[in-house]
Enzyme design. Sequence first.
Site, PDB file in Angstrom:
ATOM      1  N   LYS A 107       0.815  -6.861   9.588  1.00  0.00           N
ATOM      2  CA  LYS A 107       1.112  -8.360   9.876  1.00  0.00           C
ATOM      3  C   LYS A 107       0.466  -8.896  11.134  1.00  0.00           C
ATOM      4  O   LYS A 107       0.287  -9.896  11.183  1.00  0.00           O
ATOM      5  CB  LYS A 107       2.495  -8.480   9.563  1.00  0.00           C
ATOM      6  CG  LYS A 107       3.355  -7.618  10.614  1.00  0.00           C
ATOM      7  CD  LYS A 107       4.642  -7.075   9.860  1.00  0.00           C
ATOM      8  CE  LYS A 107       4.461  -5.597   9.802  1.00  0.00           C
ATOM      9  NZ  LYS A 107       5.517  -4.996   8.909  1.00  0.00           N
ATOM     10  N   ILE A 138       8.653  -6.338  -1.761  1.00  0.00           N
ATOM     11  CA  ILE A 138       8.679  -7.564  -2.391  1.00  0.00           C
ATOM     12  C   ILE A 138       7.310  -7.906  -2.837  1.00  0.00           C
ATOM     13  O   ILE A 138       6.481  -8.475  -1.864  1.00  0.00           O
ATOM     14  CB  ILE A 138       9.484  -8.554  -1.880  1.00  0.00           C
ATOM     15  CG1 ILE A 138      10.904  -8.011  -1.421  1.00  0.00           C
ATOM     16  CG2 ILE A 138       9.838  -9.642  -2.819  1.00  0.00           C
ATOM     17  CD1 ILE A 138      11.779  -8.976  -0.431  1.00  0.00           C
ATOM     18  N   LYS A 207       5.005 -12.480  10.050  1.00  0.00           N
ATOM     19  CA  LYS A 207       5.138 -12.552   8.409  1.00  0.00           C
ATOM     20  C   LYS A 207       5.078 -14.071   8.138  1.00  0.00           C
ATOM     21  O   LYS A 207       4.615 -14.745   7.110  1.00  0.00           O
ATOM     22  CB  LYS A 207       6.623 -11.907   8.136  1.00  0.00           C
ATOM     23  CG  LYS A 207       6.353 -10.466   8.249  1.00  0.00           C
ATOM     24  CD  LYS A 207       7.594  -9.747   8.082  1.00  0.00           C
ATOM     25  CE  LYS A 207       7.436  -8.298   8.308  1.00  0.00           C
ATOM     26  NZ  LYS A 207       8.955  -7.808   8.453  1.00  0.00           N
ATOM     27  N   GLY A 304      10.054   0.573   5.307  1.00  0.00           N
ATOM     28  CA  GLY A 304      10.349   2.083   4.730  1.00  0.00           C
ATOM     29  C   GLY A 304       9.065   2.491   4.165  1.00  0.00           C
ATOM     30  O   GLY A 304       8.280   1.640   3.543  1.00  0.00           O
TER      31      GLY A 304
END
Lengths: 430, 430
Positions: A107, A138, A207, A304
């Site tokens: 990012k 996601i 982000k 993670g």
Amino acid sequence: MSDPLRLGIAGLGTVGVGVVKLLTANSDAITRRCGRPVEITAVSARNREKYRGVDLKPYAWEDDPVALAGRNDVDVVVELVGGSDGPAKALVETALSAGMHVVTANKALLAVHGTALAKTADATGAALAYEAAIAGGIPIVKALREGLAGDRVTHLYGILNGTCNYILSEMRTTGRSFQDILADAQELGYAEADPTFDVEGIDAAHKLALLAALGFGREVNFDAVYTEGISKITPEDLIAAEELGYRIKLLGIACQTDHGIEQRVHPCMVPADSAIAPVEDVVNAVVVEADPLGQTVYEGRGAGEGPTASAVVADICDLARGNRSPVFGVPADALAAADDAPMAKRHGAYYLRLTVRDEAGVMSGVSSAMAEANVSIQSVLQRGRSTSEPVALLITTHETEEAAMMQAVDAIRGLGAVIGEPQVIRIEHF
Amino acid sequence: MSDPLRLGIAGLGTVGVGVVKLLTANSDAITRRCGRPVEITAVSARNREKYRGVDLKPYAWEDDPVALAGRNDVDVVVELVGGSDGPAKALVETALSAGMHVVTANKALLAVHGTALAKTADATGAALAYEAAIAGGIPIVKALREGLAGDRVTHLYGILNGTCNYILSEMRTTGRSFQDILADAQELGYAEADPTFDVEGIDAAHKLALLAALGFGREVNFDAVYTEGISKITPEDLIAAEELGYRIKLLGIACQTDHGIEQRVHPCMVPADSAIAPVEDVVNAVVVEADPLGQTVYEGRGAGEGPTASAVVADICDLARGNRSPVFGVPADALAAADDAPMAKRHGAYYLRLTVRDEAGVMSGVSSAMAEANVSIQSVLQRGRSTSEPVALLITTHETEEAAMMQAVDAIRGLGAVIGEPQVIRIEHF
């Protein structure tokens, strides 16, 4: 069966090893879903000798990650090195310039150099995919770039940093301080030894800058993101929020306003019954308002090994299937210039917590300062009564402009009875 | 600029008109995002004369929708006619057989004929896209097919019918009966004049069969979906749920078990603090558990002109960009055979509400029936005491098998003191 898609993976930390494991474990399913095998041909990391729990012998080794972009047995470079500059940037630039596809979780790199990299990719026809860079597993990049391809996004916001959300959740349920919970989070591995990037909102701002580019089809402009972290939030603020019917969340917010696109990351009070309020612990969530779709909400683990590897592999599968979308939803040369609304124009309500000496005239001083700045008070609550100890004054305002609120706070700061720094938290009504 | 993608749209009801409006209103943005224009060349509907609020003059008209599939100025057929058979099926079959791409919102057609249509599409190389068929504007098909392409789905469930969710939400907050709220919903346009498809769970079952095929890479098997609607839920059940710490939701559930894939649609008691519990009114939500991604949640409006048109146009944009994924995530001939777990094997807890005469021995009769079937009681609550009026007995069980529970309920139904039909609601702990 078509030719395999061949990967060169740079960076073998938690995520890199997760990608190797996932590609190996789900190899059959991935081949079936993509219509062709996905193979790792070469890898690169800092330390060749380190034991990583996966067998790297089948893959060629490069000491220099940039060398992966020069190999003719690599179709896609997977960049998991990290950092906005240095080897990660060199590798991605070299690969894209050579027309080689890149999948990255980086990012910081994209927030700082995203527009330039998108232009390089478009010039050579390379793909630049980064699902793992925002909100981990996601599929929010895919949702914005493809799922909402017919829509006009008007507003998006989200919990983009799991560390901050974990700390705020724990502070709320235990009543303990930021410093205490941060120490716990560091022990649990939820926060880095140097937590600045997370707790000061920089990671979330990276982000958000990408989400704003994607959602509004504009150039990435990380420098314009107003950024404020959670280190000054106290248990007292969390209790006050609860009493007022709010939760405190660190949100990244991007919205279309009359003054341009607002991009901001800061602690917010959000209504306890809003979609984002019950999202706790390390979970991330993104809410998108679009026309004609309306509101959609996307929730999942934001970091993670598992979630990040899942997102990296999904991007790889897109490329294996031959699927491509423009880096930020439109070709780089069609991205709108970044027209950023100044933070001073933010319109909304505020929560203000003051520590004051409990003496006659305090309230009158505060309310005149607010009136003078044209900020209308919605509620005032004094905590306790004491002639010897300072007391807390909790104030909420009606909707006003950031500049007016800051003018009021400046004046209040100068009042004799006000002790220490006023605490200001923006209230967001979605 | 590349050649335009040319559409033939069949069906000009709310959604069809919504698609025409959206393609017109966002034409510039869509062209930019897709790298080519998207144009409507022909349309078809039942009544040419009807005023629809959009100008159809620029498009060729076909009285017979199937004729759209024979036009050489159409690249993609957009099927918005609806129904599992009849003209919708004829049109989609004809188009796919001719190698023409199809975008559809038709869950009934795909739930019943999905596997066969996917085979036809694969044989000719045509795409079959149906984002709008499941949970309206939520990009859940894209998430499962592409965003989770590297994952193994283990469990998915969701609120798939907005009408039912609206009715249950209103029953809970107002305490009014199913029939009353249904009548309101019909007036508001949230429920059809004949509400059977919605309130008896058939619409949700169509969508669930598609989600199960997508999530588990298996043939669609709508016939195997256990389906039970909400028409028997009473305000008393909603109050009991609240007291027990649950909400009642009509869920579609598909999960991998030792006995095959379970597919079921029925009212559920879900923990009040679960991700799906606060999803109210006409909102849809889908929860996916996958490895290594973990839990992701997708929420948004499940029906209506805007969300459905948004999903249809997103599918069209994918095709305009040249992006394709297999219909159910893997090529049709690689889909696993539908191995369906029998409902009798469902494992979980139950809520049981009995209307009984308040006489000695009732409780003993009920508990022996439960013991005999090997069902262990977790809690029993008797509402009120009366020698003249029947009273309610609310029972929850520990986890057991559906077959055992049904055996217990059969025995209880035969007890002299039990009046009317026992109410059984499954409890789901996610």
